[in-house]
Structure formats: structure tokens, C-alpha cells
Design a protein around this motif. Structure first.
Motif, mmCIF file in Angstrom:
data_model
loop_
_atom_site.group_PDB
_atom_site.id
_atom_site.type_symbol
_atom_site.label_atom_id
_atom_site.label_comp_id
_atom_site.label_asym_id
_atom_site.label_seq_id
_atom_site.Cartn_x
_atom_site.Cartn_y
_atom_site.Cartn_z
ATOM 1 N N GLY A 268 -10.710 16.094 -24.291
ATOM 2 C CA GLY A 268 -11.207 14.718 -24.364
ATOM 3 C C GLY A 268 -11.015 14.000 -23.040
ATOM 4 N N SER B 216 -13.369 13.463 -20.706
ATOM 5 C CA SER B 216 -14.578 12.908 -20.084
ATOM 6 C C SER B 216 -14.656 11.386 -20.178
ATOM 7 C CB SER B 216 -15.823 13.518 -20.745
ATOM 8 O OG SER B 216 -15.902 13.086 -22.092
ATOM 9 N N ILE C 174 -8.933 7.449 -22.819
ATOM 10 C CA ILE C 174 -7.528 7.730 -22.493
ATOM 11 C C ILE C 174 -7.401 9.050 -21.718
ATOM 12 C CG2 ILE C 174 -5.257 8.237 -23.514
ATOM 13 C CD1 ILE C 174 -6.149 6.392 -25.914
ATOM 14 N N ARG D 247 -17.236 17.641 -24.415
ATOM 15 C CA ARG D 247 -18.591 18.177 -24.597
ATOM 16 C C ARG D 247 -19.483 17.881 -23.397
ATOM 17 N NH1 ARG D 247 -19.568 15.138 -30.097
ATOM 18 N NH2 ARG D 247 -18.549 13.634 -28.745
ATOM 19 N N SER D 248 -19.290 16.721 -22.746
ATOM 20 C CA SER D 248 -20.238 16.257 -21.717
ATOM 21 C C SER D 248 -20.000 16.940 -20.373
ATOM 22 C CB SER D 248 -20.102 14.747 -21.521
ATOM 23 O OG SER D 248 -19.993 14.102 -22.744
ATOM 24 N N ASP E 152 -17.365 22.076 -27.590
ATOM 25 C CA ASP E 152 -17.359 21.168 -28.740
ATOM 26 C C ASP E 152 -16.239 21.595 -29.682
ATOM 27 O OD1 ASP E 152 -17.770 19.717 -31.029
ATOM 28 O OD2 ASP E 152 -19.933 20.046 -31.111
ATOM 29 N N LEU E 153 -15.166 20.838 -29.677
ATOM 30 C CA LEU E 153 -13.984 21.193 -30.466
ATOM 31 C C LEU E 153 -14.134 20.883 -31.963
ATOM 32 C CD1 LEU E 153 -11.292 20.233 -27.837
ATOM 33 C CD2 LEU E 153 -11.422 22.460 -28.962
ATOM 34 N N ASN F 298 -5.806 15.683 -26.736
ATOM 35 C CA ASN F 298 -6.154 14.257 -26.797
ATOM 36 C C ASN F 298 -7.499 14.019 -27.489
ATOM 37 O OD1 ASN F 298 -6.456 11.348 -25.700
ATOM 38 N ND2 ASN F 298 -8.143 12.448 -24.703
ATOM 39 N N ALA G 247 -1.641 11.102 -31.319
ATOM 40 C CA ALA G 247 -1.852 10.624 -32.697
ATOM 41 C C ALA G 247 -2.432 9.216 -32.619
ATOM 42 C CB ALA G 247 -0.538 10.659 -33.467
ATOM 43 N N TYR H 124 -9.746 9.446 -41.084
ATOM 44 C CA TYR H 124 -9.179 9.399 -39.723
ATOM 45 C C TYR H 124 -7.673 9.176 -39.787
ATOM 46 C CZ TYR H 124 -7.956 7.743 -35.062
ATOM 47 O OH TYR H 124 -7.342 7.583 -33.844
ATOM 48 N N LYS I 171 -4.438 11.671 -38.594
ATOM 49 C CA LYS I 171 -3.381 11.355 -37.626
ATOM 50 C C LYS I 171 -1.984 11.472 -38.248
ATOM 51 C CE LYS I 171 -6.005 10.751 -34.032
ATOM 52 N NZ LYS I 171 -5.933 11.619 -32.842
ATOM 53 N N GLY J 231 -1.913 2.556 -29.699
ATOM 54 C CA GLY J 231 -2.460 1.557 -30.604
ATOM 55 C C GLY J 231 -3.893 1.308 -30.179
ATOM 56 N N THR K 42 -6.972 0.662 -28.257
ATOM 57 C CA THR K 42 -7.218 0.833 -26.823
ATOM 58 C C THR K 42 -8.715 0.671 -26.582
ATOM 59 O OG1 THR K 42 -5.463 2.508 -26.882
ATOM 60 C CG2 THR K 42 -6.742 2.369 -24.864
ATOM 61 N N THR L 258 -11.784 1.686 -25.484
ATOM 62 C CA THR L 258 -12.463 2.906 -25.017
ATOM 63 C C THR L 258 -13.804 3.003 -25.750
ATOM 64 O OG1 THR L 258 -11.567 4.273 -26.795
ATOM 65 C CG2 THR L 258 -10.214 4.096 -24.816
ATOM 66 N N ASN L 259 -14.369 4.173 -25.726
ATOM 67 C CA ASN L 259 -15.632 4.393 -26.437
ATOM 68 C C ASN L 259 -15.385 4.759 -27.912
ATOM 69 O OD1 ASN L 259 -18.507 4.577 -26.253
ATOM 70 N ND2 ASN L 259 -18.294 6.801 -26.494
HETATM 71 N N1 LIG Z 1 -9.109 3.945 -28.674
HETATM 72 C C1 LIG Z 1 -8.209 3.674 -29.576
HETATM 73 O O1 LIG Z 1 -8.081 2.523 -30.037
HETATM 74 C C2 LIG Z 1 -7.257 4.760 -30.055
HETATM 75 C C3 LIG Z 1 -6.156 4.353 -30.807
HETATM 76 C C4 LIG Z 1 -5.277 5.312 -31.269
HETATM 77 C C5 LIG Z 1 -5.476 6.656 -30.980
HETATM 78 N N2 LIG Z 1 -6.562 7.027 -30.251
HETATM 79 C C6 LIG Z 1 -6.724 8.464 -29.994
HETATM 80 O O2 LIG Z 1 -6.801 8.683 -28.605
HETATM 81 C C7 LIG Z 1 -7.550 9.879 -28.346
HETATM 82 C C8 LIG Z 1 -8.581 9.593 -27.271
HETATM 83 O O3 LIG Z 1 -9.506 8.632 -27.773
HETATM 84 P P1 LIG Z 1 -10.221 7.535 -26.866
HETATM 85 O O4 LIG Z 1 -9.859 6.220 -27.393
HETATM 86 O O5 LIG Z 1 -10.012 7.825 -25.421
HETATM 87 O O6 LIG Z 1 -11.739 7.786 -27.316
HETATM 88 P P2 LIG Z 1 -13.073 8.065 -26.472
HETATM 89 O O7 LIG Z 1 -13.215 7.099 -25.372
HETATM 90 O O8 LIG Z 1 -14.149 8.125 -27.517
HETATM 91 O O9 LIG Z 1 -12.823 9.506 -25.859
HETATM 92 C C9 LIG Z 1 -12.795 10.643 -26.688
HETATM 93 C C10 LIG Z 1 -12.807 11.890 -25.837
HETATM 94 O O10 LIG Z 1 -12.852 13.037 -26.720
HETATM 95 C C11 LIG Z 1 -14.008 13.812 -26.406
HETATM 96 N N3 LIG Z 1 -14.565 14.387 -27.619
HETATM 97 C C12 LIG Z 1 -15.084 13.730 -28.689
HETATM 98 N N4 LIG Z 1 -15.562 14.612 -29.572
HETATM 99 C C13 LIG Z 1 -15.346 15.853 -29.053
HETATM 100 C C14 LIG Z 1 -15.641 17.169 -29.491
HETATM 101 N N5 LIG Z 1 -16.276 17.388 -30.648
HETATM 102 N N6 LIG Z 1 -15.276 18.212 -28.699
HETATM 103 C C15 LIG Z 1 -14.656 17.991 -27.525
HETATM 104 N N7 LIG Z 1 -14.349 16.766 -27.060
HETATM 105 C C16 LIG Z 1 -14.696 15.716 -27.814
HETATM 106 C C17 LIG Z 1 -14.995 12.836 -25.745
HETATM 107 O O11 LIG Z 1 -15.867 13.498 -24.849
HETATM 108 P P3 LIG Z 1 -17.328 14.022 -25.193
HETATM 109 O O12 LIG Z 1 -18.031 12.953 -25.955
HETATM 110 O O13 LIG Z 1 -17.883 14.292 -23.827
HETATM 111 O O14 LIG Z 1 -17.132 15.280 -25.967
HETATM 112 C C18 LIG Z 1 -14.026 11.965 -24.936
HETATM 113 O O15 LIG Z 1 -13.700 12.610 -23.743
HETATM 114 C C19 LIG Z 1 -8.145 10.290 -29.695
HETATM 115 O O16 LIG Z 1 -7.379 11.352 -30.245
HETATM 116 C C20 LIG Z 1 -8.014 9.046 -30.549
HETATM 117 O O17 LIG Z 1 -7.915 9.340 -31.927
HETATM 118 C C21 LIG Z 1 -7.448 6.097 -29.774
#
Ligand SMILES: NC(=O)c1ccc[n+]([C@@H]2O[C@H](COP(=O)([O-])OP(=O)(O)OC[C@H]3O[C@@H](n4cnc5c(N)ncnc54)[C@H](OP(=O)(O)O)[C@@H]3O)[C@@H](O)[C@H]2O)c1
Length: 270
Positions: free
Chosen positions: A8, A10, A13, A33-34, A59-60, A86, A137, A151, A155, A182, A184, A186-187
């Protein structure tokens, strides 16, 4: 040569973490994936920090992806001494109305692939009696979350699995860290199909809710790693919240969360 593998990487976080670790002279294997985004980021980090950065587009949410990733690292002799699981995806809304396939793909990505990646990369770490694993998590690992049921449960799995693994790995000199961000910015919401209305209901609207930046979260992760912590919740308010949540009965939390979501949605409808 030793490498840190980040899934993750790309965006969000994972990308922020990749930059911070490259600055600390970690060679990197980036996974997502990207392919285009990973290629660009690899070039940029190599140029900025003079480290080796390579990537694997995978693609995980597909069961064979972890084996493909592991074989590729073996083939190229990339010795992974730090694995960061991640990559993750969310989902939000009434469970019965969500796509079953998407919910199952979420479990494959957030849980089954995390277990497979950990199992595969643990073997050479055990032989070397050295290594580090970080599993990402969430605050939802501390509670049931109605309207984000699958979801949050995924976790909870990451939390339980990682806390158990930490103890199993100790005799082998392998450090395992459970890292819980908590909210964050992001996308995440967009990727999860959590539109504005659902985000308001779940109190996770980036416009109004208190959220950290990916950079802040990644910085806390790097510090927790350096301190060889076993467990870290990002953000001081979240740390307090996580402590409180462990004291309350799950049924009470679920009831409160469901009623809060329903009230907020009813308000936005009026
Ligand atoms: N943002 C929050 O509020 C938040 C809060 C608590 C925990 N988290 C956790 O933090 C981690 C990172 O999330 P983020 O907030 O940084 O989200 P994000 O901006 O959506 O990034 C997710 C990353 O995972 C990759 N990904 C998604 N589906 C995938 C797949 N099928 N195979 C391989 N890679 C994949 C995406 O890249 P591609 O699309 O290029 O595959 C991207 O690099 C996650 O485990 C999430 O549950 C996030």
C-alpha cells in the motif's frame, strides 16, 4: 542487500512512510496495484535519497498475490528485513446493502493476504534470527462499528493476530509492531466508497472531523519502530480514546455507534 517491503505504498500512509524510511537510508520494495504511481515514486525516492527503490505491482485482494511477491523478492535476492503490512481498504454503510464480493475482497486484502505475507517473510527472518514486522490496524480494532462492520472486524483480527505473533516471534529476535492509526486524511474514504453522507454518519468526514495527516502518522510509525515498541496508537487523542474503549462493554459501544450513525444520517436527510 537488505530491503524494507511496504504494501500500500502508492498513496496515503504507505507513501508517506516510504519517504520517511528512504530518508533514513532504507532500500525499499514498494507494493500496490498502481504500477505507474509506484514507478514514479521509486524514481523520485532513489533520486532524492540515493537508496535502492524497486516495486512490485500486485493486487493483494487476490489469493496468489503474496506468493507472487515473495517469489519475486527471492528471485532477485532482495532480503526483506522489515515488512510493513499497510495495504488495506474500508467499506461503509448498511452491511446487507453492500456488495458481498467487495466485503470478501476486503477480508482477503486486510486479513488473508496480511497473514500470508507475514507467514512467507517470517521464514527467512526466523533463519536469520532477525527482522521486523509492522501490521497496520486502526482505532476500529478496539470496537465493533455498526455501518462499518466488516472493516472494523477485519482490524480486530489484525490486532489479535499481531499481539499474539509478537510473543511467538520474541525468541527469534524478530520485533513485531501493531500500529493503529486514527482518522487520517488519505484516499481511504474514497477508495471505500464512503461518500459524504456516510462519512458524516461515521464521524469520519475529513472536512469536519479531527484527522491527522499521512505525514504525521508515518512519523509516529517511524518513531515507534525506532523505539522497538510492540504497540502504538497514532495521535494523543486516539491513544486516550483507545484506552477508554478497552474499558467499555462492546455491546454498549455498538449501540451508541449505531444510534449516532442513524441520527446523523437522519439529520443530513432533512
Ligand atoms: N485513513 C484512515 O483514516 C485510516 C485510519 C485507520 C487505519 N487506516 C489503515 O491504514 C492503511 C493505509 O490506508 P490509507 O489511509 O493510507 O489509505 P489509502 O490512501 O487508500 O491507501 C491505501 C493503499 O493500499 C493500496 N491498496 C488498496 N487496495 C489494494 C490491493 N487490492 N492490493 C494492493 N494494494 C492495495 C493502495 O494502492 P493501489 O490503489 O495502487 O492498489 C494504496 O497504496 C490501511 O490498512 C487502512 O485500513 C487508515
Amino acid at each position: 542487500m537488505t530491503y524494507t517491503l511496504i504494501t500500500g505504498a502508492s498513496g496515503g500512509i504507505g507513501q508517506a512512510l516510504a519517504s520517511k524510511l528512504a530518508a533514513k537510508k532504507h532500500n525499499l520494495v514498494l507494493v500496490a496495484r498502481s504500477a505507474e504511481k509506484l514507478a514514479l515514486l521509486s524514481q523520485q525516492l532513489q533520486a532524492d535519497y540515493g537508496v535502492q527503490v524497486t516495486f512490485i505491482a500486485a493486487d493483494l485482494s487476490k489469493p496468489d498475490a503474496p506468493h507472487h511477491i515473495y517469489s519475486k523478492t527471492q528471485k532477485h535476492n532482495w532480503e526483506i528485513d522489515l515488512l510493513v503490512n499497510n495495504a488495506g481498504i474500508g467499506s461503509g454503510g448498511e452491511f446487507a446493502t453492500l456488495s458481498l464480493q467487495s466485503e470478501l475482497d476486503l477480508l482477503q486484502l486486510n486479513n488473508a493476504s496480511l497473514v500470508a505475507m507475514t507467514h512467507l517473510f517470517l521464514q527467512p527472518m526466523r533463519e536469520r534470527r532477525k527482522g521486523q514486522i509492522i501490521n497496520v490496524a486502526s482505532m476500529t480494532a478496539f470496537m465493533p462499528v455498526p455501518y462499518m462492520a466488516t472493516y472494523a472486524a477485519s482490524k480486530v483480527f489484525v490486532r489479535s493476530f499481531t499481539e499474539a505473533l509478537t510473543e511467538e516471534c520474541k525468541p527469534y529476535g524478530i520485533d513485531v509492531l501493531l500500529f493503529a492509526p486514527g482518522l487520517t486524511r488519505t484516499n481511504f474514504n474514497e477508495a471505500a466508497g464512503i461518500n459524504n453522507e456516510k462519512a458524516v454518519g461515521l464521524s469520519s468526514d475529513y472536512k469536519t472531523a479531527d484527522a491527522q495527516t499521512p505525514d504525521e502518522v508515518a512519523q509516529e510509525l517511524v518513531e515507534a519502530l525506532a523505539a522497538k515498541k510492540r504497540f502504538h496508537v497514532a495521535g494523543s487523542k486516539n491513544r486516550f480514546g483507545a484506552r477508554l474503549l478497552t474499558l467499555l462493554p462492546n455491546a454498549m459501544i455498538a449501540q451508541y455507534m449505531a444510534s449516532s450513525y442513524q441520527k446523523k444520517l437522519a439529520k443530513t436527510a432533512n
